[in-house]
Write a protein that holds these residues in place. Structure first.
Motif, PDB file in Angstrom:
ATOM      1  N   MET B  58       0.835  -1.195   0.000  1.00  0.00           N
ATOM      2  CA  MET B  58       0.000   0.000   0.000  1.00  0.00           C
ATOM      3  C   MET B  58       0.872   1.248   0.000  1.00  0.00           C
ATOM      4  O   MET B  58       2.017   1.208   0.437  1.00  0.00           O
ATOM      5  N   PHE B 233       3.804  -0.935   3.833  1.00  0.00           N
ATOM      6  CA  PHE B 233       3.474   0.454   3.493  1.00  0.00           C
ATOM      7  C   PHE B 233       4.671   1.127   2.847  1.00  0.00           C
ATOM      8  O   PHE B 233       5.758   1.147   3.421  1.00  0.00           O
ATOM      9  N   ARG B 235       6.376   4.584   1.243  1.00  0.00           N
ATOM     10  CA  ARG B 235       6.329   6.052   1.186  1.00  0.00           C
ATOM     11  C   ARG B 235       7.571   6.498   0.462  1.00  0.00           C
ATOM     12  O   ARG B 235       8.677   6.127   0.862  1.00  0.00           O
ATOM     13  N   VAL B 240       8.035   1.844   4.945  1.00  0.00           N
ATOM     14  CA  VAL B 240       8.057   2.554   6.224  1.00  0.00           C
ATOM     15  C   VAL B 240       7.504   1.709   7.367  1.00  0.00           C
ATOM     16  O   VAL B 240       7.755   1.988   8.525  1.00  0.00           O
ATOM     17  N   ASP B 241       6.727   0.705   7.033  1.00  0.00           N
ATOM     18  CA  ASP B 241       6.168  -0.114   8.107  1.00  0.00           C
ATOM     19  C   ASP B 241       5.519  -1.340   7.486  1.00  0.00           C
ATOM     20  O   ASP B 241       5.254  -1.377   6.298  1.00  0.00           O
ATOM     21  N   SER B 242       5.279  -2.352   8.334  1.00  0.00           N
ATOM     22  CA  SER B 242       4.504  -3.475   7.833  1.00  0.00           C
ATOM     23  C   SER B 242       3.655  -4.027   8.956  1.00  0.00           C
ATOM     24  O   SER B 242       4.044  -3.989  10.118  1.00  0.00           O
TER      25      SER B 242
END
Lengths: 189, 251
Positions: B58, B233, B235, B240-242
């Protein structure tokens, strides 16, 4: 739990039980079991809540107690006033003000106006947590495939759409915040 | 051209050690040259996807989602970093070998590109196998089997314009699956579908992952990302994150 929220939960239980009674007379344990079955056990009820609610509805003339069954349980029936109330409930949309205040929106608003808070971090942490919730909800939904589970599926869908809306809103917050920080680099992000 | 910021280490998404690795991106960067400017589409992205996993990617427009997918499937090449698909290092493959790997191992589902209007559903599904040199009769047999698996066997002889949006997307997925490909790449496969039909498409991709495929799904819809084991995620070209669903729960 704030009073507004407690009130909306109370009213939902009251109307939910009344809707079940509109299908025929039932005693408290039956009402509890059926309420939980149709909401997919999303809102577990204790039997005390059921009887308290029935007593108040009896006082308000919405239900009437009948005879005791062989196990000594009182069977309740809906009154004409109760039937009108159920009809009114189904016909009246729920307004936003009847829902609980949004703690997350308040947190974000406070984060933006408070010094030294990493707003982007707050957004990111929330997004990850909400996404996990969404993954869990979807997993629960995958387990329900029988048409008999329609009510439970729709309840899960409601929560899925709520989680989705929250994620979209978080994306929006992030986009607004990053645009702000580009336009006003001196302002903290 | 790629700045090496030593500070925040992007979290490396966790992997399930019990399963075969199907695709691995190691420190992959992709830089486009536009006039006199370098545009960084992906920046040192590392990602492992194993058989049986459904991963959602995403991120906002321009965050590098489609670039990541195209690089994982060999449609685009990394500027730096390594890309392995089923044990083959794509970076060093000759174009002809890369094309063969794409055809045989990787299935693509896109929002549009889709079916060839002058071919029936079954002919569309047969196409990649025929390109692979499989005889027509066998390709047809395989195509019918896959259409049956995803519940649209009765649509085999219809032309795309005789199908609904959801049915067309199912046929496109059948085409991506035919020939036992283990890596499925889906770029916004739910496009303009309504949510119930979109859920059906995800149910299908989920079933393929559960049957042993590795699936990477690019989506901007949280609802569909919710079907994934892991949501990554992106960016500005970086992870940046999961979010990983129920690590402790047994599948």
């Amino acid at each position: 739990m704030n009073t507004e929220y407690a009130y909306s939960v109370f009213m939902s239980i009251r109307h939910g039980l009344l809707a079940l009674l509109s299908q025929g007379s039932r005693h408290g344990y039956q009402l509890r079991a059926e309420f939980e079955a149709s909401t997919g056990a999303t809102w577990p009820l204790n039997i005390g809540q059921v009887y308290t609610t029935l007593a108040r509805m009896e006082r308000d003339g919405l239900v009437a107690p009948g005879e005791q069954d062989e196990q000594g349980r009182i069977v309740y029936s809906i009154t004409p006033d109760g039937a009108t109330e159920v009809g009114r409930w189904f016909a009246t949309p729920i307004t936003q003000t009847e829902r609980p205040r949004d703690e997350l929106a308040i947190k974000l608003a406070m984060a933006v106006t408070t010094q030294d808070v990493d707003v982007a971090g707050v957004v990111q942490a929330q997004r990850t947590a909400t996404m996990r919730t969404l993954q869990e909800l979807t997993r629960s939904k995958r387990g329900l495939d029988s048409p008999l589970d329609t009510a439970q599926t729709l309840i899960l869908d409601s929560k899925i759409f709520q989680a989705e809306a929250e994620l979209r809103w978080l994306d929006h917050c992030e986009a607004v915040l990053s645009r702000r920080s580009l336009q006003h680099p001196q302002e903290k992000q | 051209m790629i700045d090496r910021d030593p500070s925040p280490v992007p979290p490396v998404a966790e992997e399930d050690p019990g399963r075969a690795l199907v695709v691995e991106l190691a420190d992959v960067s992709r830089v486009h040259v536009e006039g006199t400017q370098f545009v960084v589409a992906l920046k040192e992205v590392s990602l492992k996807v194993s058989a049986g996993e459904l991963i959602a990617v995403m991120g906002p427009s321009g965050s590098g989602k489609s670039t990541l997918l195209n690089i994982a499937g060999g449609l685009d090449r990394a500027t730096s970093g390594g890309v392995m698909v089923e044990g083959e290092l794509l970076n060093v493959l000759l174009p002809s070998r890369l094309a063969a790997l794409r055809r045989r191992r990787v299935g693509y589902v896109f929002q549009d590109l889709n079916l060839i209007p002058s071919l029936t559903a079954v002919e569309n599904v047969m196409l990649p196998r025929e390109l692979d040199g499989v005889r027509t009769a066998k390709a047809r047999q395989e195509a019918l089997a896959v259409l049956g698996e995803i519940g649209v066997a009765d649509l085999a002889e219809r032309f795309p314009d005789e199908l609904s949006g959801g049915q067309r997307q199912r046929v496109a997925i059948a085409r991506a699956l035919v020939g036992e490909r283990r890596l499925i790449l889906a770029d916004e496969p739910t496009g303009a579908l309504d949510t119930a039909t979109g859920d059906d498409i995800l149910r299908l991709l989920r079933a393929r992952a559960d049957a042993g495929a590795a699936v990477i799904l690019v989506t901007h819809e949280p609802r569909y990302a919710g079907w994934a084991d892991r949501v990554v995620f992106l960016r500005d070209g970086q992870i940046v994150d999961s979010a990983t669903a129920g690590l402790a729960s047994a599948r």
